[in-house]
Design an enzyme around this catalytic site. Structure first.
Site, PDB file in Angstrom:
ATOM      1  N   LYS A  18      28.637 -16.219  -8.537  1.00  0.00           N
ATOM      2  CA  LYS A  18      29.813 -17.086  -8.581  1.00  0.00           C
ATOM      3  C   LYS A  18      30.641 -16.785  -9.827  1.00  0.00           C
ATOM      4  O   LYS A  18      31.848 -16.620  -9.770  1.00  0.00           O
ATOM      5  CB  LYS A  18      29.364 -18.553  -8.555  1.00  0.00           C
ATOM      6  CG  LYS A  18      30.511 -19.535  -8.664  1.00  0.00           C
ATOM      7  CD  LYS A  18      30.039 -20.973  -8.563  1.00  0.00           C
ATOM      8  CE  LYS A  18      31.203 -21.915  -8.884  1.00  0.00           C
ATOM      9  NZ  LYS A  18      30.847 -23.320  -8.803  1.00  0.00           N
ATOM     10  N   GLU A  51      21.103 -12.008 -15.754  1.00  0.00           N
ATOM     11  CA  GLU A  51      20.141 -11.310 -14.880  1.00  0.00           C
ATOM     12  C   GLU A  51      20.897 -10.432 -13.873  1.00  0.00           C
ATOM     13  O   GLU A  51      20.584  -9.257 -13.675  1.00  0.00           O
ATOM     14  CB  GLU A  51      19.276 -12.311 -14.103  1.00  0.00           C
ATOM     15  CG  GLU A  51      18.308 -13.107 -14.948  1.00  0.00           C
ATOM     16  CD  GLU A  51      18.883 -14.426 -15.434  1.00  0.00           C
ATOM     17  OE1 GLU A  51      20.126 -14.537 -15.556  1.00  0.00           O
ATOM     18  OE2 GLU A  51      18.083 -15.340 -15.705  1.00  0.00           O
ATOM     19  N   GLY A 111      26.962 -23.305  -6.811  1.00  0.00           N
ATOM     20  CA  GLY A 111      26.094 -22.149  -6.539  1.00  0.00           C
ATOM     21  C   GLY A 111      25.040 -22.456  -5.485  1.00  0.00           C
ATOM     22  O   GLY A 111      24.828 -21.673  -4.549  1.00  0.00           O
ATOM     23  N   ARG A 112      24.382 -23.605  -5.604  1.00  0.00           N
ATOM     24  CA  ARG A 112      23.299 -23.930  -4.651  1.00  0.00           C
ATOM     25  C   ARG A 112      23.836 -24.416  -3.314  1.00  0.00           C
ATOM     26  O   ARG A 112      23.053 -24.718  -2.415  1.00  0.00           O
ATOM     27  CB  ARG A 112      22.336 -24.928  -5.285  1.00  0.00           C
ATOM     28  CG  ARG A 112      22.989 -26.190  -5.823  1.00  0.00           C
ATOM     29  CD  ARG A 112      22.022 -26.981  -6.715  1.00  0.00           C
ATOM     30  NE  ARG A 112      22.679 -28.096  -7.393  1.00  0.00           N
ATOM     31  CZ  ARG A 112      23.359 -28.004  -8.535  1.00  0.00           C
ATOM     32  NH1 ARG A 112      23.487 -26.834  -9.140  1.00  0.00           N
ATOM     33  NH2 ARG A 112      23.912 -29.061  -9.086  1.00  0.00           N
ATOM     34  N   GLU A 164      17.846 -28.910  -9.065  1.00  0.00           N
ATOM     35  CA  GLU A 164      19.006 -28.592  -9.902  1.00  0.00           C
ATOM     36  C   GLU A 164      20.095 -29.651  -9.696  1.00  0.00           C
ATOM     37  O   GLU A 164      20.889 -29.915 -10.591  1.00  0.00           O
ATOM     38  CB  GLU A 164      19.543 -27.191  -9.585  1.00  0.00           C
ATOM     39  CG  GLU A 164      20.447 -26.638 -10.682  1.00  0.00           C
ATOM     40  CD  GLU A 164      20.731 -25.149 -10.553  1.00  0.00           C
ATOM     41  OE1 GLU A 164      20.199 -24.351 -11.348  1.00  0.00           O
ATOM     42  OE2 GLU A 164      21.501 -24.772  -9.653  1.00  0.00           O
ATOM     43  N   HIS A 194      -5.087 -24.100   3.847  1.00  0.00           N
ATOM     44  CA  HIS A 194      -6.259 -23.438   3.275  1.00  0.00           C
ATOM     45  C   HIS A 194      -6.082 -23.219   1.786  1.00  0.00           C
ATOM     46  O   HIS A 194      -6.754 -22.377   1.191  1.00  0.00           O
ATOM     47  CB  HIS A 194      -6.508 -22.120   4.018  1.00  0.00           C
ATOM     48  CG  HIS A 194      -6.757 -22.353   5.472  1.00  0.00           C
ATOM     49  ND1 HIS A 194      -8.002 -22.678   5.965  1.00  0.00           N
ATOM     50  CD2 HIS A 194      -5.909 -22.398   6.522  1.00  0.00           C
ATOM     51  CE1 HIS A 194      -7.910 -22.885   7.275  1.00  0.00           C
ATOM     52  NE2 HIS A 194      -6.650 -22.725   7.634  1.00  0.00           N
ATOM     53  N   LYS A 218      19.500 -20.230 -21.835  1.00  0.00           N
ATOM     54  CA  LYS A 218      20.344 -19.017 -21.825  1.00  0.00           C
ATOM     55  C   LYS A 218      20.777 -18.662 -23.245  1.00  0.00           C
ATOM     56  O   LYS A 218      20.727 -17.510 -23.661  1.00  0.00           O
ATOM     57  CB  LYS A 218      21.605 -19.257 -20.980  1.00  0.00           C
ATOM     58  CG  LYS A 218      21.393 -19.317 -19.495  1.00  0.00           C
ATOM     59  CD  LYS A 218      22.776 -19.368 -18.818  1.00  0.00           C
ATOM     60  CE  LYS A 218      22.699 -19.789 -17.374  1.00  0.00           C
ATOM     61  NZ  LYS A 218      23.999 -20.067 -16.776  1.00  0.00           N
TER      62      LYS A 218
HETATM   63  O1  F6P Z   1      20.766 -21.484 -12.836  1.00  0.00           O
HETATM   64  C1  F6P Z   1      22.072 -21.847 -13.084  1.00  0.00           C
HETATM   65  C2  F6P Z   1      23.017 -21.253 -12.106  1.00  0.00           C
HETATM   66  O2  F6P Z   1      24.306 -21.508 -12.556  1.00  0.00           O
HETATM   67  C3  F6P Z   1      22.833 -21.760 -10.670  1.00  0.00           C
HETATM   68  O3  F6P Z   1      23.427 -22.986 -10.466  1.00  0.00           O
HETATM   69  C4  F6P Z   1      23.439 -20.647  -9.910  1.00  0.00           C
HETATM   70  O4  F6P Z   1      23.137 -20.721  -8.553  1.00  0.00           O
HETATM   71  C5  F6P Z   1      22.851 -19.461 -10.619  1.00  0.00           C
HETATM   72  O5  F6P Z   1      22.851 -19.837 -11.986  1.00  0.00           O
HETATM   73  C6  F6P Z   1      23.595 -18.171 -10.437  1.00  0.00           C
HETATM   74  O6  F6P Z   1      24.897 -18.258 -10.921  1.00  0.00           O
HETATM   75  P1  F6P Z   1      25.978 -17.181 -10.535  1.00  0.00           P
HETATM   76  O7  F6P Z   1      26.155 -17.211  -9.057  1.00  0.00           O
HETATM   77  O8  F6P Z   1      27.222 -17.565 -11.266  1.00  0.00           O
HETATM   78  O9  F6P Z   1      25.470 -15.833 -10.974  1.00  0.00           O
END
Ligand code: F6P
Length: 531
Positions: A213, A219, A270-271, A356, A387, A500
């Site tokens: 987003k 990452e 995002g979620r 979240e 199990h 972060k």
């Molecule tokens: O973990 C925080 C967060 O902002 C989530 O809400 C989101 O889904 C994820 O990081 C990834 O964010 P982005 O889509 O901006 O890379």
């Protein structure tokens, strides 16, 4: 729009009194014995999802008080504000528009159309037009990729909502997947994940989707840079063909060197973004028609949530139950038990959605809350969980409400398996409730099951794009309802920021060895890692 926090309503005190006098003693076996209509009273058909809530510790009086709680908290007004584009994400000053992504294209307003439909459509202005223009472009691209036999591997690089939604849905709908294409999901900054994925891939047959987003998540950007370097090292040159970005930050994607982009908007959390361009892996896998069915199933559930009376509104009933369990019974977690192996990522997806959204300790005004909010969500597909940890669900000290998800129709033809699977899911829900006295002692003992352990049973006729869309929208809206009652903003996530910031600081110290000012534990571990 006025929201009233749950603990400031008359219904809250009445629920406390009701819990003390009756709720905490409710025995499900007696409740069924006393009320032959209990199954009908506490189950319902919602769009594409049948729900049996009858094995939960509620009765008519509890339900009536919970519905009053919803009324007094202003859940209806809050829901309507979301549907009409109000800036209900108050800390980020944004509307919350995932429901808009599922709206069918705007038709000319008919005189017979209900007033609320007109309001919902008008308040969003031309956002609806943009949504459909983007959707059309993304689905045309998905169809082109599907038709392109030279692309055999699609690698989605994203994390959180930019990974869990598409990954969960691609797996769930693998019965509908186009043959000849493999889907990979790389989320972790741990290079082992990307390295293992790249092994065996060829630049000329791989499409990388960089899903973020913000297009700043460390990452994702680290993995994206490594993927780009790998692509070049393999002799790849045509970035426009082999990389696409799914993002609200198209400028950053362009600066990164990606020209094929599909955008979305800051009012999509995002979620909650699997319905947007973030859903592209799913669209490639199941095709444009399948993706539209996925959206349509969610829209059916949106309409149910928006219009059904509270007492027969499934997301409302589930959200109220969640609050009843968390704040009155004090249950700390909910176990998700999908009895379908294709739903294996559903628990992880729901974890982000619930935890979240509602893992907050302050209300929407920033005031500390005097009561608990999000439960811990966890689970594995059945029968595997039986199990592993079902021992604890049956005989542990803690009571954990279980949410079973079952599918009536299998998509395979192996004889016997599905009946056995369904027998198991029914038997587990039954065993949790009925319990058993110890066969040796007739009373207490190692083999006693206390029973009276609650569960909800969600049943789909078929695991298909429409029903999956409805199931996920149902979960989104139940999280909305409990968050609304708790008075929190379910649409921000400030809690991920501190880690972060500190990671950046520690990364620099790992390079230099500087431990000045660190706590002794972090300093000691850092020194060991550098030794
Ligand atoms: O973990 C925080 C967060 O902002 C989530 O809400 C989101 O889904 C994820 O990081 C990834 O964010 P982005 O889509 O901006 O890379």
């Amino acid at each position: 729009m006025t929201r009233t926090r749950c603990d400031r309503t008359p219904a809250w005190s009445q629920l406390q009194a009701h819990y003390q006098s009756a709720g905490q003693q409710l025995d499900l076996r007696q409740a069924f014995a006393q009320d032959p209509q209990r199954f009908d009273r506490f189950s319902q058909q919602a769009p594409h999802v049948f729900a049996d809530l009858s094995k939960n510790r509620i009765d008519a009086a509890t339900q009536a008080l919970l519905l009053q709680l919803a009324q007094q908290c202003g859940v209806v007004e809050h829901r309507n504000a979301m549907f009409s584009g109000g800036a209900i994400n108050t800390t980020e000053h944004r509307a919350v528009g995932h429901v808009l992504l599922r709206n069918p294209p705007l038709a000319p307003v008919e005189p017979a159309q209900t007033a609320i439909n007109v309001v919902a459509n008008n308040a969003w202005g031309d956002a609806q037009t943009q949504v459909h223009a983007t959707l059309d472009a993304m689905l045309a691209y998905a169809q082109a990729v599907r038709a392109d036999a030279a692309i055999t591997d699609v690698v989605n690089i994203g994390i959180g909502g930019s990974d869990l939604g598409p990954q969960m849905a691609v797996l769930a709908l693998q019965a509908f997947a186009i043959p000849g294409k493999r889907f990979h999901f790389v989320s972790n900054v741990d290079g082992h994940e990307l390295a293992a994925t790249l092994q065996g891939l060829k630049a000329e047959s791989t499409l990388f989707l960089i899903a973020s987003k913000t297009f700043t998540t460390i990452e994702t950007m680290t993995n994206a840079h490594s993927a780009k370097a790998w692509f070049a090292a393999q002799g790849g040159t045509d970035t426009a063909r082999h990389f696409a970005a799914l993002t609200t930050n198209v400028a950053a994607a362009n600066a990164f060197g990606i020209t094929t982009t599909f955008g979305f908007w800051d009012w999509v959390g995002g979620r909650y973004s699997v319905w947007s361009a973030i859903g592209l892996p799913l669209a490639i896998s199941i095709g444009a028609d399948g993706f539209r069915e996925f959206l349509a199933g969610a829209h059916d559930m949106d309409e149910h949530f928006r219009t059904a009376p509270l007492e027969s509104n499934l997301p409302v009933r589930l959200g109220l139950l969640d609050v009843w369990y968390r704040n009155f019974h004090g249950f700390t977690s909910r176990s998700i038990a999908p009895y379908h192996s294709a739903l294996k990522r559903l628990p992880a997806y729901l974890q982000q959605l619930e935890m979240e959204s509602n893992g907050k300790r302050v209300d929407a005004t920033g005031a500390p809350l005097p009561y608990a909010t999000s439960p811990v969500l966890w689970g594995e597909p059945g029968t595997n969980g039986q199990h592993a940890y079902f021992q604890m669900l049956h005989q542990g000290i803690d009571v954990v409400p279980v949410e079973f998800v079952a599918v009536k129709k299998p998509r395979h033809s192996l004889p016997g398996h599905h009946a056995l699977l369904l027998a198991n899911v029914l038997a587990q829900a039954q065993a949790l409730m009925v319990g058993q006295s110890d066969p040796d002692t007739g009373a207490e003992g190692h083999r006693r099951f206390t029973g009276n352990r609650p569960s909800t049973f969600l049943l789909l006729d078929d695991l298909a794009p429409t029903s999956l869309g409805a199931l996920i929208a149902l979960q989104e809206h139940r999280v909305f309802v409990s968050g609304s009652l708790w008075g929190i903003n379910s649409f921000d996530q400030w809690g991920v920021e501190l880690g972060k910031v500190l990671a950046k600081n520690v990364e620099a110290r790992l390079a230099t060895g500087d431990t000045a000012g660190l706590d002794a534990s972090t300093a000691g571990l850092l020194a060991r890692l550098r030794a």
